[in-house]
Design an enzyme around this catalytic site. Structure first.
Site, PDB file in Angstrom:
ATOM      1  N   ARG A 258       0.893  -1.175   0.056  1.00 40.74           N
ATOM      2  CA  ARG A 258       0.114   0.138  -0.156  1.00 40.74           C
ATOM      3  C   ARG A 258       0.711   1.287   0.073  1.00 40.74           C
ATOM      4  O   ARG A 258       0.487   2.444  -0.506  1.00 40.74           O
ATOM      5  CB  ARG A 258      -0.872   0.132   1.198  1.00 40.74           C
ATOM      6  CG  ARG A 258      -1.963  -1.060   0.941  1.00 40.74           C
ATOM      7  CD  ARG A 258      -2.793  -1.174   2.495  1.00 40.74           C
ATOM      8  NE  ARG A 258      -3.178   0.067   3.236  1.00 40.74           N
ATOM      9  CZ  ARG A 258      -4.454   0.541   3.171  1.00 40.74           C
ATOM     10  NH1 ARG A 258      -5.510   0.047   2.525  1.00 40.74           N
ATOM     11  NH2 ARG A 258      -4.566   1.658   3.797  1.00 40.74           N
ATOM     12  N   SER A 259       2.079   1.330   0.588  1.00 46.59           N
ATOM     13  CA  SER A 259       3.001   2.351   0.629  1.00 46.59           C
ATOM     14  C   SER A 259       3.236   2.665  -1.129  1.00 46.59           C
ATOM     15  O   SER A 259       3.232   3.825  -1.339  1.00 46.59           O
ATOM     16  CB  SER A 259       4.396   2.077   1.320  1.00 46.59           C
ATOM     17  OG  SER A 259       3.997   1.675   2.740  1.00 46.59           O
TER      18      SER A 259
ATOM     19  N   ARG B 223       0.310  12.656 -10.128  1.00 47.03           N
ATOM     20  CA  ARG B 223       0.302  14.289  -9.971  1.00 47.03           C
ATOM     21  C   ARG B 223       1.475  14.881 -10.386  1.00 47.03           C
ATOM     22  O   ARG B 223       1.202  15.997 -11.140  1.00 47.03           O
ATOM     23  CB  ARG B 223       0.132  14.544  -8.582  1.00 47.03           C
ATOM     24  CG  ARG B 223      -1.532  14.084  -8.000  1.00 47.03           C
ATOM     25  CD  ARG B 223      -2.407  14.801  -8.580  1.00 47.03           C
ATOM     26  NE  ARG B 223      -3.828  14.775  -8.082  1.00 47.03           N
ATOM     27  CZ  ARG B 223      -4.827  14.040  -8.938  1.00 47.03           C
ATOM     28  NH1 ARG B 223      -4.621  13.852 -10.127  1.00 47.03           N
ATOM     29  NH2 ARG B 223      -5.992  13.750  -8.531  1.00 47.03           N
TER      30      ARG B 223
ATOM     31  N   HIS C 219       1.178  15.020 -14.027  1.00 45.15           N
ATOM     32  CA  HIS C 219       0.132  16.069 -14.510  1.00 45.15           C
ATOM     33  C   HIS C 219       0.930  17.615 -14.573  1.00 45.15           C
ATOM     34  O   HIS C 219       0.499  18.350 -15.291  1.00 45.15           O
ATOM     35  CB  HIS C 219      -0.838  16.078 -13.465  1.00 45.15           C
ATOM     36  CG  HIS C 219      -1.976  15.039 -13.497  1.00 45.15           C
ATOM     37  ND1 HIS C 219      -2.772  14.590 -12.679  1.00 45.15           N
ATOM     38  CD2 HIS C 219      -2.265  14.224 -14.653  1.00 45.15           C
ATOM     39  CE1 HIS C 219      -3.527  13.437 -12.930  1.00 45.15           C
ATOM     40  NE2 HIS C 219      -3.041  13.334 -14.345  1.00 45.15           N
TER      41      HIS C 219
ATOM     42  N   SER D 101       8.014   4.020   3.201  1.00 46.30           N
ATOM     43  CA  SER D 101       8.055   2.756   3.997  1.00 46.30           C
ATOM     44  C   SER D 101       7.833   3.066   5.609  1.00 46.30           C
ATOM     45  O   SER D 101       8.602   3.810   6.214  1.00 46.30           O
ATOM     46  CB  SER D 101       9.415   1.933   3.999  1.00 46.30           C
ATOM     47  OG  SER D 101       9.391   0.826   4.545  1.00 46.30           O
TER      48      SER D 101
ATOM     49  N   SER E  74       8.041   0.952   7.874  1.00 48.10           N
ATOM     50  CA  SER E  74       9.001   0.367   8.864  1.00 48.10           C
ATOM     51  C   SER E  74      10.373   0.919   8.527  1.00 48.10           C
ATOM     52  O   SER E  74      11.116   0.809   9.381  1.00 48.10           O
ATOM     53  CB  SER E  74       8.964  -1.017   8.670  1.00 48.10           C
ATOM     54  OG  SER E  74       9.143  -1.481   7.104  1.00 48.10           O
ATOM     55  N   GLY E  75      10.552   1.249   7.154  1.00 49.70           N
ATOM     56  CA  GLY E  75      11.981   1.569   6.856  1.00 49.70           C
ATOM     57  C   GLY E  75      12.864   0.399   6.578  1.00 49.70           C
ATOM     58  O   GLY E  75      14.025   0.582   6.725  1.00 49.70           O
ATOM     59  N   GLU E  76      12.155  -0.802   6.831  1.00 46.78           N
ATOM     60  CA  GLU E  76      13.031  -2.102   6.929  1.00 46.78           C
ATOM     61  C   GLU E  76      12.652  -3.126   5.694  1.00 46.78           C
ATOM     62  O   GLU E  76      13.154  -4.395   5.817  1.00 46.78           O
ATOM     63  CB  GLU E  76      13.125  -2.626   8.378  1.00 46.78           C
ATOM     64  CG  GLU E  76      13.573  -1.821   9.533  1.00 46.78           C
ATOM     65  CD  GLU E  76      14.860  -1.631   9.364  1.00 46.78           C
ATOM     66  OE1 GLU E  76      15.562  -2.045   8.448  1.00 46.78           O
ATOM     67  OE2 GLU E  76      15.373  -0.532   9.953  1.00 46.78           O
ATOM     68  N   THR E  77      11.995  -2.600   4.673  1.00 47.00           N
ATOM     69  CA  THR E  77      11.294  -3.647   3.803  1.00 47.00           C
ATOM     70  C   THR E  77      12.463  -3.751   2.866  1.00 47.00           C
ATOM     71  O   THR E  77      13.344  -2.996   2.258  1.00 47.00           O
ATOM     72  CB  THR E  77      10.171  -3.011   2.919  1.00 47.00           C
ATOM     73  OG1 THR E  77       9.280  -2.777   3.959  1.00 47.00           O
ATOM     74  CG2 THR E  77       9.822  -3.710   1.936  1.00 47.00           C
TER      75      THR E  77
ATOM     76  N   SER F 172      -2.095   1.552   8.048  1.00 49.80           N
ATOM     77  CA  SER F 172      -2.887   2.429   7.156  1.00 49.80           C
ATOM     78  C   SER F 172      -3.054   4.025   7.473  1.00 49.80           C
ATOM     79  O   SER F 172      -3.042   4.721   6.652  1.00 49.80           O
ATOM     80  CB  SER F 172      -4.194   1.923   7.758  1.00 49.80           C
ATOM     81  OG  SER F 172      -4.623   0.758   7.171  1.00 49.80           O
TER      82      SER F 172
ATOM     83  N   GLU G 183      -0.016   5.264   5.483  1.00 48.68           N
ATOM     84  CA  GLU G 183       0.000   5.212   4.277  1.00 48.68           C
ATOM     85  C   GLU G 183      -1.071   6.491   3.803  1.00 48.68           C
ATOM     86  O   GLU G 183      -0.855   7.047   2.864  1.00 48.68           O
ATOM     87  CB  GLU G 183      -0.609   3.792   3.661  1.00 48.68           C
ATOM     88  CG  GLU G 183       0.218   2.824   3.542  1.00 48.68           C
ATOM     89  CD  GLU G 183      -0.241   1.573   4.244  1.00 48.68           C
ATOM     90  OE1 GLU G 183      -1.325   1.485   4.365  1.00 48.68           O
ATOM     91  OE2 GLU G 183       0.471   0.681   4.801  1.00 48.68           O
TER      92      GLU G 183
ATOM     93  N   ASP H  83      -0.492  14.746  -1.873  1.00 42.48           N
ATOM     94  CA  ASP H  83      -1.403  15.775  -2.697  1.00 42.48           C
ATOM     95  C   ASP H  83      -1.210  17.186  -2.462  1.00 42.48           C
ATOM     96  O   ASP H  83      -1.445  17.903  -3.039  1.00 42.48           O
ATOM     97  CB  ASP H  83      -2.795  15.241  -2.347  1.00 42.48           C
ATOM     98  CG  ASP H  83      -3.186  13.980  -3.017  1.00 42.48           C
ATOM     99  OD1 ASP H  83      -2.709  13.848  -4.208  1.00 42.48           O
ATOM    100  OD2 ASP H  83      -4.151  13.478  -2.940  1.00 42.48           O
TER     101      ASP H  83
HETATM  102  O1  LIG Z   1       0.887  -3.251   2.195  1.00 41.96           O
HETATM  103  C1  LIG Z   1       1.394  -2.582   3.294  1.00 41.96           C
HETATM  104  C2  LIG Z   1       0.452  -2.481   4.530  1.00 41.96           C
HETATM  105  O2  LIG Z   1       0.948  -1.639   5.369  1.00 41.96           O
HETATM  106  C3  LIG Z   1      -0.042  -3.803   5.260  1.00 41.96           C
HETATM  107  O3  LIG Z   1      -0.741  -3.565   6.211  1.00 41.96           O
HETATM  108  C4  LIG Z   1       2.659  -2.188   3.355  1.00 41.96           C
HETATM  109  O4  LIG Z   1       2.835  -0.719   2.677  1.00 41.96           O
HETATM  110  C5  LIG Z   1       3.771  -3.016   2.891  1.00 41.96           C
HETATM  111  O5  LIG Z   1       3.921  -4.067   3.408  1.00 41.96           O
HETATM  112  C6  LIG Z   1       5.162  -2.164   2.691  1.00 41.96           C
HETATM  113  O6  LIG Z   1       5.564  -1.968   4.331  1.00 41.96           O
HETATM  114  P1  LIG Z   1       6.411  -0.691   4.643  1.00 41.96           P
HETATM  115  O7  LIG Z   1       7.682  -0.751   3.750  1.00 41.96           O
HETATM  116  O8  LIG Z   1       6.988  -0.970   6.171  1.00 41.96           O
HETATM  117  O9  LIG Z   1       5.597   0.543   4.333  1.00 41.96           O
END
Ligand SMILES: O=C([C@H](O)CO)[C@H](O)[C@H](O)COP(=O)(O)O
Length: 187
Positions: A46-47, A57, A60, A86, A88-91, A151, A154, A162
């Site tokens: 989701r990030s 944008r 645009h 991110s 967590s900053g740890e992905t 959430s 994100e 925006d």
């Molecule tokens: O998809 C995500 C969501 O938070 C799951 O609840 C996260 O954005 C995805 O897992 C990446 O994690 P981060 O790099 O820690 O944002």
């Protein structure tokens, strides 16, 4: 609790989180966007979805912008900017991307809950978003709110992105209705 009550509480938490972001950190991103030859965005889950919204944008407004991992995305070069989000900053995939971008010499700006994370340490600039991720234990730095998972982080990224666009469009004297002329017409 009714869904709309959850939504209201989430909106209140979101407002508080956005208000406590350091404006100097945001300014650094705005300056970097204006100085970059091209802009790349990367994230996971989701990030990443939120940064895809920012990429659209920026397109645009006339910026040359790419999403890392798309088949048409070209090579990253030293005069380019990489924007990462991110919680967590740890992905691990992002740490890999940031390591490569850093070796190449381009600028990296990360949005994260953790300014001491691996990703933050690899970045030229960090926007600390005071939100929560379930990937790391709750703490003073990682405060659980009403929404699940990452959430709140994100949604803060989306609203911050925006809002940056409003600032950039005003500076470039681009009325937002004109900016949308560049929007995809094969949809
Ligand atoms: O998809 C995500 C969501 O938070 C799951 O609840 C996260 O954005 C995805 O897992 C990446 O994690 P981060 O790099 O820690 O944002």
């Amino acid at each position: 609790m009714e869904t709309k009550e959850v939504a209201y509480m989430a909106a209140m938490e979101l407002a508080a989180a956005l208000r406590s972001i350091d404006q100097k950190q945001i300014d650094q991103l705005v300056v970097s966007i204006k100085q970059a030859r091209r802009i790349f965005v990367s994230g996971a889950g989701r990030s990443l979805l939120m940064l895809k919204g920012l990429a659209m944008r920026l397109m645009h407004l006339g910026y040359e912008v790419y999403v890392v991992g798309e088949v048409t995305t070209p090579a990253f070069l030293p005069e380019d900017l990489l924007i990462l989000a991110s919680a967590s900053g740890e992905t691990s995939s992002l740490i890999n991307t940031a390591n490569k971008a850093s070796e190449i010499g381009g600028k990296i700006i990360s949005m994260t809950v953790f300014p001491d994370s691996t990703l933050a340490k690899l970045s030229s600039g960090v926007i600390r978003i005071p939100a929560y991720t379930d990937k790391l234990p709750a703490s003073e730095e990682n405060q659980k709110g009403i929404l699940p998972g990452g959430s709140m982080f994100e949604e803060a990224v989306l609203l911050l992105a925006d809002s940056l666009i409003v600032e950039l469009a005003l500076e470039q004297k681009i009325p937002t209705d004109r900016a949308f002329e560049k929007h995809a017409n094969l949809e």
